[in-house]
Design a protein around this motif. Sequence first.
Motif, PDB file in Angstrom:
ATOM      1  N   ARG A  43       0.830  -1.204   0.000  1.00  8.23           N
ATOM      2  CA  ARG A  43       0.000   0.000   0.000  1.00  8.23           C
ATOM      3  C   ARG A  43       0.862   1.251   0.000  1.00  8.23           C
ATOM      4  O   ARG A  43       0.530   2.232  -0.657  1.00  8.23           O
ATOM      5  N   LEU A  69       2.004   2.221  -3.448  1.00  9.21           N
ATOM      6  CA  LEU A  69       0.944   2.648  -4.356  1.00  9.21           C
ATOM      7  C   LEU A  69       1.172   4.093  -4.793  1.00  9.21           C
ATOM      8  O   LEU A  69       1.340   4.982  -3.975  1.00  9.21           O
ATOM      9  N   LYS A  70       1.173   4.321  -6.106  1.00  8.73           N
ATOM     10  CA  LYS A  70       1.444   5.663  -6.631  1.00  8.73           C
ATOM     11  C   LYS A  70       0.183   6.511  -6.784  1.00  8.73           C
ATOM     12  O   LYS A  70       0.242   7.720  -6.707  1.00  8.73           O
ATOM     13  N   ASP A  71      -0.945   5.887  -7.010  1.00  9.27           N
ATOM     14  CA  ASP A  71      -2.192   6.616  -7.222  1.00  9.27           C
ATOM     15  C   ASP A  71      -3.198   6.217  -6.138  1.00  9.27           C
ATOM     16  O   ASP A  71      -3.644   5.075  -6.086  1.00  9.27           O
ATOM     17  N   GLU A  72      -3.579   7.149  -5.287  1.00  9.53           N
ATOM     18  CA  GLU A  72      -4.461   6.873  -4.145  1.00  9.53           C
ATOM     19  C   GLU A  72      -5.867   6.437  -4.546  1.00  9.53           C
ATOM     20  O   GLU A  72      -6.582   5.855  -3.747  1.00  9.53           O
ATOM     21  N   LYS A  73      -6.262   6.680  -5.790  1.00  9.17           N
ATOM     22  CA  LYS A  73      -7.618   6.272  -6.181  1.00  9.17           C
ATOM     23  C   LYS A  73      -7.766   4.748  -6.202  1.00  9.17           C
ATOM     24  O   LYS A  73      -8.871   4.230  -6.224  1.00  9.17           O
ATOM     25  N   TYR A  74      -6.638   4.026  -6.159  1.00  9.03           N
ATOM     26  CA  TYR A  74      -6.677   2.569  -6.119  1.00  9.03           C
ATOM     27  C   TYR A  74      -6.475   2.003  -4.716  1.00  9.03           C
ATOM     28  O   TYR A  74      -6.349   0.799  -4.538  1.00  9.03           O
ATOM     29  N   SER A  75      -6.481   2.854  -3.719  1.00  9.38           N
ATOM     30  CA  SER A  75      -6.256   2.390  -2.346  1.00  9.38           C
ATOM     31  C   SER A  75      -7.383   1.467  -1.855  1.00  9.38           C
ATOM     32  O   SER A  75      -7.169   0.653  -0.960  1.00  9.38           O
TER      33      SER A  75
END
Length: 71
Positions: A11, A14-20
């Motif tokens: 986690r 993860l580079k893009d928080e929209k996929y958290s």
Amino acid sequence: MFEKLFKKFNRKKLKDEKYSFLFDEPPLDEVVVYDTETTGLNPKKDEILSIGAVKIQNNKITMCYFSTNGY
């Protein structure tokens, strides 16, 4: 034992928080079932003919998706 550690580590990467949301715990009463139809079993030469998915909540089908050759 290491599962939570790996999850936390991945986690953070993860580079893009929209996929958290992919790291959230799944609902216990929900499952998605996928099905594919192919021309054979060799992934190097065979093709996908159709893809289908069914979402089940509380033992009831709540959503269906089916596509042929256009995905």
